[in-house]
Write a protein that holds these residues in place. Structure first.
Motif, PDB file in Angstrom:
ATOM      1  N   GLU A 257       0.826  -1.209   0.000  1.00  0.00           N
ATOM      2  CA  GLU A 257       0.000   0.000   0.000  1.00  0.00           C
ATOM      3  C   GLU A 257       0.862   1.261   0.000  1.00  0.00           C
ATOM      4  OE1 GLU A 257      -3.708   2.133   0.196  1.00  0.00           O
ATOM      5  OE2 GLU A 257      -3.151   0.111  -0.421  1.00  0.00           O
TER       6      GLU A 257
ATOM      7  N   GLY B 249       3.692   1.555  -1.476  1.00  0.00           N
ATOM      8  CA  GLY B 249       4.481   1.629  -2.693  1.00  0.00           C
ATOM      9  C   GLY B 249       5.882   1.087  -2.545  1.00  0.00           C
ATOM     10  N   HIS B 250       6.111   0.277  -1.525  1.00  0.00           N
ATOM     11  CA  HIS B 250       7.449  -0.258  -1.261  1.00  0.00           C
ATOM     12  C   HIS B 250       7.689  -1.615  -1.909  1.00  0.00           C
ATOM     13  CE1 HIS B 250       7.756   3.140   1.198  1.00  0.00           C
ATOM     14  NE2 HIS B 250       7.569   2.620   2.383  1.00  0.00           N
TER      15      HIS B 250
ATOM     16  N   HIS C  40       7.362  -3.706  -5.748  1.00  0.00           N
ATOM     17  CA  HIS C  40       7.148  -3.585  -7.193  1.00  0.00           C
ATOM     18  C   HIS C  40       7.428  -4.942  -7.832  1.00  0.00           C
ATOM     19  CE1 HIS C  40       7.180  -1.345 -11.084  1.00  0.00           C
ATOM     20  NE2 HIS C  40       7.984  -2.337 -11.458  1.00  0.00           N
TER      21      HIS C  40
ATOM     22  N   LYS D   2      14.285   3.033  -5.272  1.00  0.00           N
ATOM     23  CA  LYS D   2      13.267   3.611  -6.163  1.00  0.00           C
ATOM     24  C   LYS D   2      13.811   4.776  -6.992  1.00  0.00           C
ATOM     25  CE  LYS D   2       9.842   3.551  -2.974  1.00  0.00           C
ATOM     26  NZ  LYS D   2       8.483   3.743  -2.397  1.00  0.00           N
TER      27      LYS D   2
ATOM     28  N   LEU E 177       8.507  10.582  -7.589  1.00  0.00           N
ATOM     29  CA  LEU E 177       7.990   9.651  -6.579  1.00  0.00           C
ATOM     30  C   LEU E 177       7.015  10.349  -5.641  1.00  0.00           C
ATOM     31  CD1 LEU E 177      11.267   7.673  -5.792  1.00  0.00           C
ATOM     32  CD2 LEU E 177       9.174   6.706  -6.766  1.00  0.00           C
TER      33      LEU E 177
ATOM     34  N   HIS F 269       3.606  10.763  -7.016  1.00  0.00           N
ATOM     35  CA  HIS F 269       2.803   9.540  -7.122  1.00  0.00           C
ATOM     36  C   HIS F 269       2.775   8.743  -5.811  1.00  0.00           C
ATOM     37  CE1 HIS F 269       2.171  10.031 -11.416  1.00  0.00           C
ATOM     38  NE2 HIS F 269       3.450  10.358 -11.540  1.00  0.00           N
TER      39      HIS F 269
ATOM     40  N   ARG G 250       5.018   5.607  -5.229  1.00  0.00           N
ATOM     41  CA  ARG G 250       4.825   4.423  -6.070  1.00  0.00           C
ATOM     42  C   ARG G 250       5.679   4.511  -7.325  1.00  0.00           C
ATOM     43  NH1 ARG G 250       0.563   1.215  -4.703  1.00  0.00           N
ATOM     44  NH2 ARG G 250      -0.721   1.976  -2.976  1.00  0.00           N
TER      45      ARG G 250
ATOM     46  N   ARG H 155       5.722   2.456 -10.092  1.00  0.00           N
ATOM     47  CA  ARG H 155       5.118   2.151 -11.393  1.00  0.00           C
ATOM     48  C   ARG H 155       4.563   3.402 -12.104  1.00  0.00           C
ATOM     49  NH1 ARG H 155       4.193  -2.736 -13.241  1.00  0.00           N
ATOM     50  NH2 ARG H 155       4.265  -3.637 -11.149  1.00  0.00           N
TER      51      ARG H 155
END
Length: 295
Positions: free
Chosen positions: A211, A213-214, A216, A261, A280, A283, A286, A288
Motif C-alpha cells: 500500500e 508503494g514499497h 514492485h 526507487k 515519486l 505519485h 509508487r 510504477r
C-alpha cells in the motif's frame, strides 16, 4: 475443561507419548499445516487492517505492537524486520512486550498478568497511531489492558486472536480471528496458533508495504541496503526493473544515495536524484506510475 479452543485437547493426541517419534512428528507437521489454513478466512480483515497501518506510517504516526509470551516474540520479530525490509523508520515503531523483550532464554509466564507500566509506555499514543494486539487466547490481561488504553486515545486497534469469541475483539477496529484447531500439545500455543500469528503479522506488514508503494513486481524496492548481500540485491532490482547492466545500476544507486526507487528512475532516464524524488512524491512513493510518467 477450559471451553476455549486454544486450551482444548486435539482429537489425535490420545496416546501421543506412547507412539513412535516419527508418527508424532507427522502429527505435529500436519497440525501446523492445518493451522496455516486459518489465514484464508481472515484475508479480508487482514487487508483492511494493513491499509490502516499504511495510513499510520504515511502520516508519520506510530505502529505499536502489544503482546505477551510467544505472541510477543512473534510480534517483535515482525516489527524488528520492518526497518531493513521496507525502511520503515525506527521512530515509527514501538514494541510493548509483557516483562520486556527477553535478553536471555528465560521468559517468565507471570508477566502476562502484569499491566504495571503500560500507562506510561503508551502515554504518547494518539488517534493517528495503530495498536496491533496479539493474544492466542484473546484474554491475556497485558494485551487487553493495552487495548483499553488505545481505545481511550482513539488509536486504531488491530486485534489478533485464535479463539472466535475472544474478549480481545471487543471494541477492535479490525478483528482478525485465526480459528486454529486445538494444539497437539494442549495449550502450547507457540505451535499452531503461533504459526498462524506469524503468518498474519507477516501478511499485515507486507500488505502495508504494498500500500505504501514499497513493493514492485514482488521486489523490495524500499529496502535498506546496509550489507553486501542487500547491496547486491538492490543492484539486481535496479538492473531488472530498469533493464540496464550492472555498471549502470551501480552508478544509479550511487547517484540516488543507495535508495532503490530513485535509482530505478535514474537508470531509466531521470536526469538526477531531485527529479526522481519529485516524481515519486507526485505519485505517493509508487514506482510504477512514476516510471510511466518518465517514459
Amino acid at each position: 475443561m477450559d471451553p476455549r479452543r486454544t486450551e482444548a485437547l486435539h482429537d489425535a493426541a490420545s496416546g501421543l507419548d506412547a507412539r513412535p517419534l516419527a508418527e508424532v512428528a507427522r502429527l505435529l507437521a500436519e497440525a501446523q499445516i492445518t493451522a496455516a489454513t486459518a489465514l484464508r478466512a481472515a484475508c479480508p480483515a487482514i487487508a483492511a487492517a494493513a491499509a490502516d497501518m499504511a495510513r499510520t506510517i504515511r502520516t508519520g504516526a506510530c505502529l505499536h505492537y502489544a503482546a505477551a509470551g510467544s505472541s510477543g516474540l512473534m510480534a517483535a520479530a515482525d516489527a524488528q524486520e520492518l526497518g531493513g525490509t521496507f525502511s520503515i523508520p525506527a521512530g515509527q515503531l514501538r514494541i510493548h512486550m509483557a516483562g520486556g523483550l527477553p535478553s536471555g532464554v528465560e521468559m517468565p509466564g507471570a508477566t502476562e498478568d502484569d499491566t504495571a507500566g503500560l500507562d506510561a509506555a503508551l502515554a504518547g499514543l494518539t488517534s493517528a497511531d495503530t495498536l496491533i494486539a496479539v493474544s492466542a487466547s484473546g484474554s491475556t490481561p497485558y494485551t487487553l489492558a493495552a487495548c483499553s488504553i488505545a481505545r481511550r486515545s482513539g488509536a486504531t486497534i488491530i486485534a489478533i486472536a485464535n479463539n472466535p469469541d475472544a474478549k480481545l475483539f471487543e471494541g477492535a477496529d479490525h478483528a482478525i480471528c485465526l480459528d486454529t484447531p486445538p494444539e497437539i500439545l494442549s495449550g502450547s500455543t507457540r505451535m499452531g496458533a503461533g504459526t498462524a500469528q506469524k503468518i498474519a503479522l507477516n501478511m499485515l506488514s507486507t500488505l502495508m508495504a504494498v500500500e505504501l508503494g514499497h513493493v514492485h513486481d514482488g521486489m523490495m524496492v524500499n529496502l535498506t541496503a546496509d550489507n553486501a548481500k542487500l547491496r547486491a540485491r538492490a543492484r539486481g532490482i535496479v538492473e531488472r526493473i530498469a533493464g540496464v547492466d550492472e555498471a549502470r545500476a551501480a552508478g544509479a544507486l550511487e547517484a540516488a544515495g543507495a535508495r532503490v526507487k530513485p535509482a530505478v528512475l535514474i537508470a531509466s532516464g531521470a536526469p538526477d536524484r531531485e527529479t526522481a524524488e519529485t516524481l515519486l512524491d507526485r505519485h505517493g512513493g509508487r514506482l510504477r506510475p512514476a516510471l510511466a510518467q518518465l517514459g
